[in-house]
Design a protein around this motif. Structure first.
Motif, mmCIF file in Angstrom:
data_model
loop_
_atom_site.group_PDB
_atom_site.id
_atom_site.type_symbol
_atom_site.label_atom_id
_atom_site.label_comp_id
_atom_site.label_asym_id
_atom_site.label_seq_id
_atom_site.Cartn_x
_atom_site.Cartn_y
_atom_site.Cartn_z
ATOM 1 N N MET A 1 46.909 40.939 7.537
ATOM 2 C CA MET A 1 47.377 42.001 8.432
ATOM 3 C C MET A 1 48.904 41.991 8.538
ATOM 4 N N TYR A 2 49.480 40.818 8.641
ATOM 5 C CA TYR A 2 50.936 40.690 8.720
ATOM 6 C C TYR A 2 51.583 41.182 7.417
ATOM 7 N N ILE B 1 47.223 39.311 -1.212
ATOM 8 C CA ILE B 1 46.151 39.490 -0.224
ATOM 9 C C ILE B 1 45.176 38.318 -0.368
ATOM 10 N N LEU B 2 44.781 37.755 0.763
ATOM 11 C CA LEU B 2 43.921 36.571 0.767
ATOM 12 C C LEU B 2 42.438 36.892 0.883
ATOM 13 N N LYS C 1 49.026 31.071 8.772
ATOM 14 C CA LYS C 1 48.149 31.927 9.570
ATOM 15 C C LYS C 1 46.746 31.891 8.957
ATOM 16 N N ASN C 2 45.740 32.279 9.750
ATOM 17 C CA ASN C 2 44.416 32.382 9.140
ATOM 18 C C ASN C 2 44.443 33.572 8.180
ATOM 19 N N GLU C 3 43.484 33.641 7.289
ATOM 20 C CA GLU C 3 43.509 34.637 6.209
ATOM 21 C C GLU C 3 43.618 36.067 6.722
ATOM 22 N N HIS C 4 42.815 36.396 7.730
ATOM 23 C CA HIS C 4 42.824 37.761 8.263
ATOM 24 C C HIS C 4 44.192 38.103 8.853
#
Length: 156
Positions: free
Chosen positions: A23-24, A45-46, A16-19
């Motif tokens: 969130m996931y 956390i990314l 997934k993209n970082e954001h």
């Protein structure tokens, strides 16, 4: 077995993209804490923006992956000065660990200097003192250790 587990580690979804990944991960954290409020949760956390949200969601430890890159860059820079090996020794993977331990009875009332010498006998290096929410790294040698303090040590 979330209800009986004592800890959970939540890693970021690399697809997934970082954001979205952050969130996931926070959603998973909220679910786990909702099922077992006493569960000790470590979350990766990314992005820096989501660090506070992870804390608000109940994370006990937050692994900030975006800071790991800094570690590798610093290690490469220190290689120029012949210090990369020293910097690598600070990595827990090398077998050396930072620990935060409660003060033992025999150290109460001693100075940072006295406690440092005593811990060196056990092959541990006293780095600092945690007193409540305050952390003192390399305090003055005369800094007196109290009963409720915690010792920050580097050991193997």
């Amino acid at each position: 077995n979330i209800l009986e587990a004592d800890a959970a580690i939540i890693t970021a979804d690399q697809y997934k993209n970082e954001h979205e990944a952050d969130m996931y991960s926070i959603l998973v954290l909220l679910t786990l804490k909702g099922m077992n409020p006493n569960l000790y949760c470590v979350i990766e956390i990314l992005t820096e923006l989501q660090t506070k949200n992870a804390g608000r969601a109940g994370a006990d430890e937050i692994i900030k992956s975006y800071k790991l890159t800094s570690h590798f860059i610093m290690n490469s820079y220190l290689a120029k000065n012949g210090l990369s090996k020293f910097y690598s020794e600070l990595n827990p993977a090398s077998g050396n660990l930072f620990k935060v331990l409660p003060v033992t009875e025999n150290l109460i009332g001693k100075t940072f200097k006295e406690a440092s010498h005593e811990l060196l006998e056990n092959e541990s290096i006293l780095i600092g003192i945690k007193r409540g929410e305050e952390t003192k790294v390399n305090p003055p040698l005369s800094y007196e250790i109290r009963a409720l303090d915690a010792l920050i040590i580097f050991t193997h």
